[in-house]
Design an enzyme around this catalytic site. Structure first.
Site, PDB file in Angstrom:
ATOM      1  N   ASP A 334       4.809   7.825  -3.680  1.00 45.90           N
ATOM      2  CA  ASP A 334       5.052   6.931  -2.740  1.00 45.90           C
ATOM      3  C   ASP A 334       3.734   7.044  -1.868  1.00 45.90           C
ATOM      4  OD1 ASP A 334       7.089   4.773  -1.338  1.00 45.90           O
ATOM      5  OD2 ASP A 334       6.325   6.157  -0.004  1.00 45.90           O
ATOM      6  N   ILE A 335       2.935   5.993  -1.419  1.00 49.50           N
ATOM      7  CA  ILE A 335       2.073   6.002  -0.682  1.00 49.50           C
ATOM      8  C   ILE A 335       2.664   6.113   0.965  1.00 49.50           C
ATOM      9  CG2 ILE A 335      -0.030   4.763   0.246  1.00 49.50           C
ATOM     10  CD1 ILE A 335       0.023   3.296  -2.214  1.00 49.50           C
ATOM     11  N   GLU A 377       5.281   0.147  -2.814  1.00 46.58           N
ATOM     12  CA  GLU A 377       3.965   1.069  -2.824  1.00 46.58           C
ATOM     13  C   GLU A 377       4.516   2.266  -3.656  1.00 46.58           C
ATOM     14  OE1 GLU A 377       6.355   1.810   1.072  1.00 46.58           O
ATOM     15  OE2 GLU A 377       5.780   0.279  -0.369  1.00 46.58           O
TER      16      GLU A 377
END
Length: 481
Positions: A334-335, A377
């Site tokens: 996950d960004i 994301e």
């Protein structure tokens, strides 16, 4: 169409094309033997002239014979075919076309200064050469067709048409014999006909179209219809010519073989063009189907797999991992603070960042792994034949790479990711539980401050203290003593 059905259909179509290519290679594999047989017949014709054995170049007393020029041109073509096409083969084919052009000029203009046919006839040592032995128009057409097929590139429509013309000329002779007509009704020597057919068979593999052959061989209704039409056309025209001979034998004796051959060639050409057109249409349809199949399993923004592709991939690798006991790991990425990137720099900048992540992720994977955009994301890695420790080590390398390679659009800071890892446990038949554990690990990484991997990799053990030097140890012992 369901994805599994589409994959099965694509695999079946690929198998049919592969079978067609295998048949073409099998046919082309006999070119050496066929060319050798044609060359041997040419040498026997030469021997017939040298030793005055008319049966070798004139097997039928009332028919035409094989002229030395015809035997020489066919022998050179046999050598060209054995040369596998290359520069030498094309040079020999071009030389044969030159000889045939000179002979055609001699037929059209008897007063030509280069009567090549007469020259080669004078070179024959046989004192009783039959007057019907000559390189006529039919032999010129047949040999020129084979030379043209050798001169043009592979899989050429012109080459296939030239071979069809050569085979059609031979068909005139064959049909004449099948109608029990005069041997010279076909207009070409039986020996020349046999040599030409051998050269046609030796060359046809060079220009056969795998897609057209695949369409003709397939078990579809269209393929069955084409095979039926081909059989009916060939048999029907042959029977039609035989009926013409029975109705008007006097008027059709010399015309029926030529008429029947022309109709057969036209029918075959029409069917071949239909097959080629259908093959092109089928090929375009399969390309579109493959493109749609790729779109159905690909995320358009990142180019990675989507959730549907994950489901299909998991259905294949999970049973294999359970059966072989090689392990299977999943990684959720996950960004960090991606919403801030969208709010501060705009959604276009966020899309570019996602695209960069999609470009970097596959570099870390093997062919047995899968990288997918899981949503928003988040990205999912499915790692085949991998235990949890291997997944953690890979995740650390990915995290460090992203921190070094990715930065915010204004360059004010790096882009970091949080990663959760999990392993498929014994007895689990689906990947859902492992993804849930990886998601929980990802949540712990977020809660622990982001830019980290959970479970954490083991801390390296502290290095043992260095042993004291020998001098210091001796002084310490002396002090104690």
């Amino acid at each position: 169409m369901p994805l599994v059905s589409a994959r099965q259909l694509s695999a079946r179509n690929f198998g049919e094309v592969r079978d067609a290519i295998r048949i073409i290679r099998w046919v082309d594999g006999f070119r050496g033997w066929l060319s050798l047989a044609a060359g041997a017949l040419c040498l026997l014709a030469f021997a017939g002239y040298v030793f005055d054995l008319r049966a070798l170049y004139l097997p039928v007393g009332e028919g035409g014979g094989t002229h030395p020029l015809t035997a020489l041109a066919a022998l050179i073509l046999a050598l060209a075919r054995m040369a596998r096409g290359g520069l030498a083969g094309r040079g020999l084919a071009a030389f044969v076309l030159l000889l045939l052009a000179l002979r055609a000029g001699e037929l059209l203009w008897p007063a030509t200064p280069l009567p090549i046919g007469q020259w080669f006839g004078a070179l024959s040592l046989s004192p009783t050469t039959h007057p019907g032995t000559m390189t006529g128009l039919n032999s010129l057409i047949a040999l020129a067709g084979i030379a043209t097929a050798l001169l043009v590139g592979r899989r050429s429509a012109l080459g296939m048409a030239a071979l069809a013309a050569a085979a059609g000329v031979c068909g005139v002779v064959i049909i004449a014999y099948s109608y029990a007509l005069e041997p010279n009704a076909g207009g070409m020597s039986p020996v020349t006909t046999l040599i030409t057919l051998l050269l046609v068979l030796a060359t046809v593999g060079r220009h056969m179209n795998p897609l057209a052959l695949r369409l003709l061989m397939a078990e579809s209704s269209v393929s069955r219809m084409l095979r039926l039409q081909l059989g009916l056309a060939l048999g029907g025209f042959w029977i039609g010519g035989l009926l013409l001979l029975q109705l008007q034998p006097g008027q059709w004796t010399t015309v029926a073989p030529l008429f029947t051959t022309v109709m057969l060639v036209l029918a075959a050409a029409g069917l071949m063009s239909t097959v080629a057109m259908l093959a092109g249409t089928e090929n375009a349809r399969q390309l579109q189907q493959a493109a749609l199949e790729r779109l159905s399993v690909t995320d358009a923004l990142t180019g990675l797999a989507n959730r549907r592709a994950c489901d299909v991939f998991a259905q294949r690798v999970v049973p294999a991992a359970e059966r072989e006991g090689t392990g299977l790991a999943v990684v959720l990425i996950d960004i960090d603070k991606f919403k801030v990137v969208n709010d501060r720099f705009g959604h276009a900048a966020g899309d570019r960042l996602l695209s960069e992540v999609g470009h970097l992720l596959p570099r870390w994977l093997r062919r047995s792994d899968l990288a997918a955009r899981w949503g928003g994301e988040e990205f999912l890695l499915i790692l085949g034949t991998t235990r949890l420790t291997g997944a953690i080590a890979l995740s650390e390398r990915v995290r460090g790479c992203f921190e070094k390679r990715l930065s915010l659009p204004d360059g004010s800071g790096p882009v970091t990711v949080s990663i959760g890892c999990a392993e498929l446990l014994p007895g689990e038949t689906t990947i859902d539980a492992a993804i849930s554990r990886a998601d929980a690990a990802l949540y712990r990484a977020k809660a622990a401050g982001r830019n980290r991997v959970e479970p954490r990799p083991p801390e390296p053990l502290p290095a043992p203290p260095a042993p004291p030097k020998a001098g210091k140890a001796r002084r310490a012992a002396d002090a104690m003593g």
